[in-house]
Design a protein around this motif. Structure first.
Motif, PDB file in Angstrom:
ATOM      1  N   ASP A  66      62.208  25.561  33.553  1.00 48.72           N
ATOM      2  CA  ASP A  66      61.325  24.438  33.871  1.00 48.72           C
ATOM      3  C   ASP A  66      61.031  23.621  32.617  1.00 48.72           C
ATOM      4  OD1 ASP A  66      58.432  25.205  32.762  1.00 48.72           O
ATOM      5  OD2 ASP A  66      59.356  27.023  33.587  1.00 48.72           O
ATOM      6  N   ARG A  67      60.588  22.403  32.826  1.00 48.00           N
ATOM      7  CA  ARG A  67      60.403  21.435  31.740  1.00 48.00           C
ATOM      8  C   ARG A  67      59.421  21.921  30.673  1.00 48.00           C
ATOM      9  NH1 ARG A  67      59.771  15.073  32.929  1.00 48.00           N
ATOM     10  NH2 ARG A  67      61.333  15.683  34.428  1.00 48.00           N
ATOM     11  N   GLU A  68      58.302  22.493  31.081  1.00 49.94           N
ATOM     12  CA  GLU A  68      57.308  22.977  30.112  1.00 49.94           C
ATOM     13  C   GLU A  68      57.903  24.051  29.213  1.00 49.94           C
ATOM     14  OE1 GLU A  68      54.112  22.168  29.131  1.00 49.94           O
ATOM     15  OE2 GLU A  68      54.666  20.386  30.266  1.00 49.94           O
ATOM     16  N   THR A  69      58.652  24.974  29.793  1.00 50.08           N
ATOM     17  CA  THR A  69      59.274  26.039  29.008  1.00 50.08           C
ATOM     18  C   THR A  69      60.323  25.454  28.068  1.00 50.08           C
ATOM     19  OG1 THR A  69      58.899  27.595  30.818  1.00 50.08           O
ATOM     20  CG2 THR A  69      60.500  28.243  29.143  1.00 50.08           C
ATOM     21  N   ARG A  70      61.088  24.475  28.563  1.00 45.47           N
ATOM     22  CA  ARG A  70      62.080  23.808  27.704  1.00 45.47           C
ATOM     23  C   ARG A  70      61.412  23.161  26.507  1.00 45.47           C
ATOM     24  NH1 ARG A  70      64.672  19.510  30.546  1.00 45.47           N
ATOM     25  NH2 ARG A  70      63.755  20.089  32.510  1.00 45.47           N
TER      26      ARG A  70
ATOM     27  N   LEU B 236      60.205  23.165  20.659  1.00 42.61           N
ATOM     28  CA  LEU B 236      59.296  23.246  19.511  1.00 42.61           C
ATOM     29  C   LEU B 236      59.616  24.462  18.646  1.00 42.61           C
ATOM     30  CD1 LEU B 236      55.825  22.234  20.980  1.00 42.61           C
ATOM     31  CD2 LEU B 236      57.180  21.013  19.274  1.00 42.61           C
ATOM     32  N   ILE B 237      59.934  25.579  19.281  1.00 48.52           N
ATOM     33  CA  ILE B 237      60.284  26.791  18.535  1.00 48.52           C
ATOM     34  C   ILE B 237      61.587  26.578  17.769  1.00 48.52           C
ATOM     35  CG2 ILE B 237      61.015  29.203  18.796  1.00 48.52           C
ATOM     36  CD1 ILE B 237      58.966  29.295  21.187  1.00 48.52           C
ATOM     37  N   ARG B 238      62.583  25.956  18.420  1.00 50.95           N
ATOM     38  CA  ARG B 238      63.850  25.666  17.733  1.00 50.95           C
ATOM     39  C   ARG B 238      63.634  24.727  16.550  1.00 50.95           C
ATOM     40  NH1 ARG B 238      65.864  24.856  23.207  1.00 50.95           N
ATOM     41  NH2 ARG B 238      66.907  26.761  23.833  1.00 50.95           N
ATOM     42  N   TYR B 239      62.801  23.734  16.754  1.00 44.14           N
ATOM     43  CA  TYR B 239      62.488  22.783  15.688  1.00 44.14           C
ATOM     44  C   TYR B 239      61.858  23.502  14.501  1.00 44.14           C
ATOM     45  CZ  TYR B 239      59.847  19.163  13.225  1.00 44.14           C
ATOM     46  OH  TYR B 239      59.296  18.372  12.264  1.00 44.14           O
TER      47      TYR B 239
END
Length: 187
Positions: A115-119, A124-127
């Motif tokens: 879902d969009r929120e999880t994405r 943010l974590i990847r960033y």
């Protein structure tokens, strides 16, 4: 029901529109820009269309665009799709047609869609992880620069206040001074 098989790429997508009997209605190459898709979509209203695309690195924007407009969507698992419908000749047009056929036959090997929120949370974590990697790389480059000059930082935190002031006070050859200043600007 119209089945739209979308073979998504970086700059463009191939789309095959197929009716429920398997007749190809259109094959189109569409630029991967929202405006181009918005021009293409009115021919296939959400109430009469089923869209299937393979999970690729850039699927988010198109999924969101279609979902916001009410399309029924399926995400095909690329490896399982290949196992079900491998073709001797593989082109983008053929891939989009295979996706439409799989949709029509209800044989789409589904991939999990986050879902969009999880994405957004994952982005943010990847960033953050990428920034940590960049910072670690810069620290390593600074340590290498110091080693080339026979120097060692007196503080444990190379990018701390005390260390920064020590680094800036060093008498280095111009090439190393420039590199040092560049690394510090990026850090």
């Amino acid at each position: 029901m119209i089945h739209l098989g979308i073979d998504l790429h970086k700059n463009y997508s191939f789309i095959t529109a197929m009716d429920h009997q398997g007749r190809i209605l259109t094959k189109s190459k569409v630029s991967n820009q929202q405006e181009a898709f918005l021009k293409f979509l009115p021919s296939y209203p959400p109430s009469k269309s089923q869209v299937v695309m393979e999970a690729t690195w850039n699927w988010y924007w198109l999924w969101d665009l279609l979902e916001e407009r009410g399309y029924r969507l399926q995400m095909a698992h690329p490896l399982k799709t290949k196992a079900i419908a491998s073709a001797r000749i593989k082109t983008d047009k053929i891939d989009s047609e295979i996706l439409a056929h799989l949709s029509r036959s209800n044989l789409v090997p589904r991939a999990y869609v986050v879902d969009r929120e999880t994405r957004f949370s994952r982005e943010l974590i990847r960033y953050r992880a990428s920034l940590v990697r960049v910072r670690a790389t810069i620290r390593n480059k600074l340590h290498a620069l110091l080693a080339k000059n026979g120097l060692r930082c007196p503080s444990t935190d190379l990018l701390g206040k005390k260390s920064l002031s020590w680094l800036l006070s060093l008498d280095l050859a111009p090439v190393y001074r420039e590199a040092l200043q560049g690394y510090l600007r990026v850090s």
